[in-house]
Design an enzyme around this catalytic site. Structure first.
Site, PDB file in Angstrom:
ATOM      1  N   CYS A   2      48.820  86.680  50.790  1.00  0.00           N
ATOM      2  CA  CYS A   2      50.233  87.058  49.295  1.00  0.00           C
ATOM      3  C   CYS A   2      50.865  86.262  49.197  1.00  0.00           C
ATOM      4  O   CYS A   2      51.142  85.128  49.956  1.00  0.00           O
ATOM      5  CB  CYS A   2      50.111  88.469  50.649  1.00  0.00           C
ATOM      6  SG  CYS A   2      49.502  89.446  51.268  1.00  0.00           S
ATOM      7  N   ARG A  27      46.969  81.447  44.575  1.00  0.00           N
ATOM      8  CA  ARG A  27      46.721  82.275  46.046  1.00  0.00           C
ATOM      9  C   ARG A  27      45.681  83.048  46.439  1.00  0.00           C
ATOM     10  O   ARG A  27      45.156  83.398  47.701  1.00  0.00           O
ATOM     11  CB  ARG A  27      47.836  82.125  47.217  1.00  0.00           C
ATOM     12  CG  ARG A  27      48.884  81.409  47.558  1.00  0.00           C
ATOM     13  CD  ARG A  27      50.455  81.134  47.589  1.00  0.00           C
ATOM     14  NE  ARG A  27      50.072  82.050  48.913  1.00  0.00           N
ATOM     15  CZ  ARG A  27      50.427  81.409  50.092  1.00  0.00           C
ATOM     16  NH1 ARG A  27      50.803  79.776  50.133  1.00  0.00           N
ATOM     17  NH2 ARG A  27      50.684  81.970  51.341  1.00  0.00           N
ATOM     18  N   TRP A  75      47.514  90.933  48.108  1.00  0.00           N
ATOM     19  CA  TRP A  75      46.116  90.227  48.771  1.00  0.00           C
ATOM     20  C   TRP A  75      45.460  91.742  49.531  1.00  0.00           C
ATOM     21  O   TRP A  75      46.081  91.387  51.330  1.00  0.00           O
ATOM     22  CB  TRP A  75      45.773  88.850  49.590  1.00  0.00           C
ATOM     23  CG  TRP A  75      44.381  87.853  49.465  1.00  0.00           C
ATOM     24  CD1 TRP A  75      43.738  88.207  47.994  1.00  0.00           C
ATOM     25  CD2 TRP A  75      43.403  88.136  50.153  1.00  0.00           C
ATOM     26  NE1 TRP A  75      42.461  87.058  48.874  1.00  0.00           N
ATOM     27  CE2 TRP A  75      42.502  87.976  49.631  1.00  0.00           C
ATOM     28  CE3 TRP A  75      43.321  88.944  51.870  1.00  0.00           C
ATOM     29  CZ2 TRP A  75      41.127  87.601  50.740  1.00  0.00           C
ATOM     30  CZ3 TRP A  75      42.193  88.201  52.768  1.00  0.00           C
ATOM     31  CH2 TRP A  75      41.064  87.604  51.543  1.00  0.00           C
ATOM     32  N   ASN A 101      54.459  89.319  54.111  1.00  0.00           N
ATOM     33  CA  ASN A 101      53.245  88.656  54.274  1.00  0.00           C
ATOM     34  C   ASN A 101      52.636  88.421  55.811  1.00  0.00           C
ATOM     35  O   ASN A 101      53.174  88.727  56.593  1.00  0.00           O
ATOM     36  CB  ASN A 101      52.740  87.554  54.304  1.00  0.00           C
ATOM     37  CG  ASN A 101      53.501  86.969  52.049  1.00  0.00           C
ATOM     38  OD1 ASN A 101      53.767  87.832  51.689  1.00  0.00           O
ATOM     39  ND2 ASN A 101      53.480  85.657  52.356  1.00  0.00           N
ATOM     40  N   GLY A 102      50.998  88.912  56.010  1.00  0.00           N
ATOM     41  CA  GLY A 102      51.069  88.841  57.751  1.00  0.00           C
ATOM     42  C   GLY A 102      50.572  90.401  58.033  1.00  0.00           C
ATOM     43  O   GLY A 102      50.432  91.230  57.100  1.00  0.00           O
ATOM     44  N   GLU A 483      29.552  70.965  52.330  1.00  0.00           N
ATOM     45  CA  GLU A 483      30.883  71.024  51.208  1.00  0.00           C
ATOM     46  C   GLU A 483      29.957  70.987  50.321  1.00  0.00           C
ATOM     47  O   GLU A 483      30.458  72.256  49.465  1.00  0.00           O
ATOM     48  CB  GLU A 483      31.139  69.963  51.355  1.00  0.00           C
ATOM     49  CG  GLU A 483      32.445  69.579  50.807  1.00  0.00           C
ATOM     50  CD  GLU A 483      33.712  70.768  51.072  1.00  0.00           C
ATOM     51  OE1 GLU A 483      33.942  71.724  52.105  1.00  0.00           O
ATOM     52  OE2 GLU A 483      34.607  71.112  49.964  1.00  0.00           O
ATOM     53  N   LYS A 487      30.945  74.832  48.344  1.00  0.00           N
ATOM     54  CA  LYS A 487      31.261  74.558  47.319  1.00  0.00           C
ATOM     55  C   LYS A 487      31.083  75.357  45.804  1.00  0.00           C
ATOM     56  O   LYS A 487      31.283  76.617  45.298  1.00  0.00           O
ATOM     57  CB  LYS A 487      31.818  73.018  46.266  1.00  0.00           C
ATOM     58  CG  LYS A 487      32.379  72.691  45.772  1.00  0.00           C
ATOM     59  CD  LYS A 487      34.099  72.127  46.125  1.00  0.00           C
ATOM     60  CE  LYS A 487      34.490  73.117  47.182  1.00  0.00           C
ATOM     61  NZ  LYS A 487      35.362  73.228  48.144  1.00  0.00           N
ATOM     62  N   GLU A 490      31.058  79.591  46.769  1.00  0.00           N
ATOM     63  CA  GLU A 490      32.227  80.161  46.533  1.00  0.00           C
ATOM     64  C   GLU A 490      32.582  80.069  45.151  1.00  0.00           C
ATOM     65  O   GLU A 490      33.634  81.194  44.836  1.00  0.00           O
ATOM     66  CB  GLU A 490      33.579  79.399  47.484  1.00  0.00           C
ATOM     67  CG  GLU A 490      33.986  78.117  47.429  1.00  0.00           C
ATOM     68  CD  GLU A 490      34.876  77.076  47.634  1.00  0.00           C
ATOM     69  OE1 GLU A 490      35.963  77.853  48.348  1.00  0.00           O
ATOM     70  OE2 GLU A 490      35.014  76.191  47.808  1.00  0.00           O
ATOM     71  N   HIS A 506      11.091  74.264  60.985  1.00  0.00           N
ATOM     72  CA  HIS A 506      11.473  75.601  61.963  1.00  0.00           C
ATOM     73  C   HIS A 506      11.611  76.124  61.486  1.00  0.00           C
ATOM     74  O   HIS A 506      12.585  77.578  62.154  1.00  0.00           O
ATOM     75  CB  HIS A 506      12.561  74.697  63.085  1.00  0.00           C
ATOM     76  CG  HIS A 506      12.522  73.092  63.638  1.00  0.00           C
ATOM     77  ND1 HIS A 506      11.377  73.353  64.626  1.00  0.00           N
ATOM     78  CD2 HIS A 506      12.781  71.791  63.479  1.00  0.00           C
ATOM     79  CE1 HIS A 506      11.235  71.689  64.716  1.00  0.00           C
ATOM     80  NE2 HIS A 506      11.807  71.060  64.572  1.00  0.00           N
ATOM     81  N   LYS A 606      43.831  80.966  48.483  1.00  0.00           N
ATOM     82  CA  LYS A 606      43.673  79.713  48.961  1.00  0.00           C
ATOM     83  C   LYS A 606      44.281  79.230  50.248  1.00  0.00           C
ATOM     84  O   LYS A 606      43.573  78.098  50.654  1.00  0.00           O
ATOM     85  CB  LYS A 606      44.982  79.010  47.754  1.00  0.00           C
ATOM     86  CG  LYS A 606      45.306  77.462  48.450  1.00  0.00           C
ATOM     87  CD  LYS A 606      44.295  76.585  47.868  1.00  0.00           C
ATOM     88  CE  LYS A 606      44.338  75.413  48.000  1.00  0.00           C
ATOM     89  NZ  LYS A 606      42.885  74.479  47.302  1.00  0.00           N
TER      90      LYS A 606
HETATM   91  O1  M6R Z   1      43.969  74.700  54.291  1.00  0.00           O
HETATM   92  P1  M6R Z   1      43.294  75.051  55.469  1.00  0.00           P
HETATM   93  O2  M6R Z   1      42.420  73.435  55.021  1.00  0.00           O
HETATM   94  O3  M6R Z   1      42.981  75.380  55.921  1.00  0.00           O
HETATM   95  O4  M6R Z   1      42.150  75.758  54.509  1.00  0.00           O
HETATM   96  C1  M6R Z   1      40.793  75.765  55.177  1.00  0.00           C
HETATM   97  C2  M6R Z   1      39.518  76.668  54.639  1.00  0.00           C
HETATM   98  O5  M6R Z   1      40.100  77.935  54.724  1.00  0.00           O
HETATM   99  C3  M6R Z   1      38.870  75.655  53.048  1.00  0.00           C
HETATM  100  O6  M6R Z   1      39.329  74.452  52.931  1.00  0.00           O
HETATM  101  C4  M6R Z   1      38.414  76.522  52.480  1.00  0.00           C
HETATM  102  O7  M6R Z   1      37.169  76.960  53.008  1.00  0.00           O
HETATM  103  C5  M6R Z   1      38.232  75.407  50.951  1.00  0.00           C
HETATM  104  N1  M6R Z   1      39.138  76.583  49.927  1.00  0.00           N
HETATM  105  C6  M6R Z   1      37.195  75.601  50.005  1.00  0.00           C
HETATM  106  O8  M6R Z   1      36.949  75.328  49.052  1.00  0.00           O
END
Ligand code: M6R
Length: 611
Positions: A2, A27, A75, A101-102, A483, A487, A490, A506, A606
């Site tokens: 949010c 976000r 959100w 937010n929260g 990673e 990528k 997502e 395995h 985000k």
């Molecule tokens: O802001 P942060 O680095 O703490 O966020 C951690 C993860 O949410 C963040 O790295 C997420 O996995 C990425 N958006 C993926 O691309």
């Protein structure tokens, strides 16, 4: 997650609120709304879906007169995304509006109490309880400031709150606990936001609120109070990001822009920290003695930041000859961790606001560990609660999928390894100088890789129709494959998994069949032959292979594999810094071919500020 925006000043509030919300779209959100006080009334408009719907509904804000207002992008957590559950939430009397937010953890109990007192609820949210509670206390005491204090005392959980009351059309209230909130100081206008990107077009003079603080904003100024309602003077921060740093600048997507910005970001993160061939971390307060006496090292993070930690484990163990444990923050916080005085906890976070990472940090701190964080967002909660912070200086990262933040986190971690290794006497001269040279060359080498983007787009076209992908690699290539796989999944929604190549036999190899796409990472020189054997192994089961390797091995690989991407040679420990760039491009172009919403992938936010 949010987003919150608030404005009070000398202009119409609604267009400014909509603009601020637009800058928070990245976000992640599913509905939005604004509440404006003007002409003696409180007007609220909310809409499910894109912000454009809200903008159309209000004729870009023109329909809402008034110079005070709050806005929100939601959100969904409590209740489905719809117009009713969207914020702001308005109290029964229609006088008070709240954005939040929260999560209010005790909202059920409070709701039951309010229901018994005759309050009715429209939404399924926890936030509506705050609006009704304010209404209740305001009725009781007839003093809105007191009503706000009573409400804050009654609610439990995490919150960043923006509150307006029609009886006070010249002021708004803001309160924070465990959720980011900042105040912007302007000329004749003042602002509230959950994220600085909402405000940089209007002001660069920022104050970060701390937990337990309450602020009252009016056009003439902002008063801030601590938990005991004593006025507090806070440090002001000047934000020096360019406005266009948070704009697409001609690129189709923020993600592509941010991939392309990596050479510059790496220069920013490293150049000033290398002086006369040596790493200088003047932002670090640890003494040489404290560094030499570090016990155990933990790296704690989530998502891609955790993947940086995985690379860090290999590199720090090599440079420091100490064992390094990498932990998912969400697991660490509940694991009764064996961490304490003398231990160093390295916390990695782009946003500096990830709730699990924050909670893990506090757990480690409570147990006596020293906290050093690697963070991108200046003044964020994690940065402020750490003993030391090394900023990554990547500039604002808007795309949900991290790219330049990942790269700069890794660069800073490598610098830290060299710095500590030098003081501990565990890194030899050849490695040290080769690493320094390598780090200084990274921006140019990244630029070379970025020149391959059209060729990578071609490969992406060949891969885009697959529904299952396996990334495999060993050692640093394994860390990098985590990673690469994240990528891809997502932003393209392709099912993808990363495996240490040695693990294939395995169990996982049973999933390889005719045409399965395997992205084989073979950049790590000492294990290139083994990487090649794994390629042969999966090909024998029918896999369609795309390989990532170094220029030195490109020809060997191309003799076996139809799709090869080559990166320039560099010091071994820096290979993931280069290898990640083509993997980011590959995911980007695959997602583009599949018509995905690249900057705002479904279900993702985000910055994850809820558990
Ligand atoms: O802001 P942060 O680095 O703490 O966020 C951690 C993860 O949410 C963040 O790295 C997420 O996995 C990425 N958006 C993926 O691309």
């Amino acid at each position: 997650m949010c987003g919150i925006v608030g404005f009070v000043g000398d202009r119409q509030a609604a267009p400014i609120l909509l603009d601020g919300l637009r800058r928070l779209e990245y976000r992640g959100y599913d509905s939005s709304g604004i509440a404006v006080c003007g002409d003696g009334a409180l007007r609220v408009k909310k809409a499910r879906g894109r912000l454009q719907v809200l903008s159309d509904l209000t004729r870009a804000g023109a329909d809402l007169p008034g110079t005070l207002g709050i806005g929100h992008t939601r959100w969904a957590t409590h209740g489905e995304p719809n117009d009713i559950n969207a914020h702001p939430h308005v109290s029964q009397s229609g006088r008070i509006a709240v954005v939040h937010n929260g999560i209010i953890e005790n909202y059920m109990i409070l709701k039951e109490q309010l229901l018994r007192k005759g309050y009715t609820f429209r939404s399924e949210t926890d936030t509506e309880v705050v609006a009704q509670l304010l209404d209740y206390y305001y009725d009781q005491c007839n003093d809105f400031f007191e009503a706000v204090m009573c409400t804050l005392n009654a609610i439990e959980g995490a919150y960043a709150l923006g509150i307006v009351c029609a009886d006070y059309p010249d002021r708004m209230y803001a309160a924070r606990k465990d959720a980011p909130l900042l105040l912007g100081f302007g000329e004749g206008s003042n602002y509230l936001a959950s994220d600085v990107t909402a405000l940089i077009r209007y002001t660069r003079d920022i104050v970060y609120m701390d937990d337990g603080e309450l602020a009252i904003l009016s056009a003439g100024g902002i008063r801030i109070y601590d938990r005991q309602m004593r006025p507090v003077e806070k440090e002001h921060h000047h934000i020096d990001w360019e406005v266009d740093a948070a704009e697409k600048g001609g690129y189709a997507h923020f993600m592509l822009k941010e991939i392309m910005e990596q050479p510059r970001a790496i220069r920013e993160a490293t150049a000033a920290r290398i002086q006369s061939g040596r790493v200088v971390l003047s932002d670090l307060t640890m003494t040489a003695e404290e560094i030499r006496s570090i016990g155990k090292i933990y790296i704690i993070a989530c998502g891609s930041s955790y993947h940086v930690g995985m690379v860090g484990k290999y590199n720090l163990e090599r440079m420091l000859r100490r064992s390094v444990e990498v932990c998912l923050a969400s697991e660490f916080r509940y694991s009764d961790p064996i961490v304490g005085e003398g231990d160093l906890v390295i916390v990695i976070s782009q946003s500096g606001e990830t709730l699990d990472t924050m909670a893990a940090l506090r757990e480690a701190k409570k147990r006596g560990a020293r906290i050093l964080s690697i963070v991108n967002v200046v003044g964020s909660s994690i940065a402020r609660e750490s003993d030391d912070v090394l900023y990554t200086w990547a500039g604002p990262e808007i795309a949900v999928a991290t790219t330049k933040a990942y790269s700069t986190q890794m660069a800073v971690l490598n610098l830290l390894g060299l710095y500590f290794g030098d003081i501990m006497g565990t890194v030899d001269y050849e490695t040290y100088t080769a690493m320094i040279r390598g780090i200084q060359n990274l921006p140019t080498q990244m630029e070379e890789i970025l020149l391959q983007k059209d060729a990578i787009h071609e490969l992406a076209r060949e891969c885009a129709s697959h529904e299952d992908v396996f990334f495999i690699g060993r050692n640093l290539d394994y860390a990098l494959s985590l990673e690469g796989s994240l990528k891809l999944k997502e932003i393209s929604y392709i099912h993808s998994e990363a495996y240490a190549s040695g693990e294939l036999k395995h169990g996982t190899i049973s999933l390889i069949e005719d045409g399965t796409l395997v992205i084989a990472l073979g950049t790590y020189e000492p294990l290139f032959d083994k990487a090649m054997s794994n390629v042969v192994e999966v090909q024998a089961r029918g896999a369609h292979v795309l390989a990532l390797t170094t220029e030195k091995h490109a020809a060997d690989m191309a003799a076996r594999v139809p799709m090869v991407i080559a990166i320039p040679e560099t010091e071994q420990m820096l290979l993931p810094q280069l290898g990640v760039v083509p993997l980011q491009l590959l995911s980007y172009y695959i997602a583009l071919e599949r018509g995905c919403d690249i900057d705002k992938p479904r279900n993702l936010a985000k910055s994850v500020t809820v558990e």
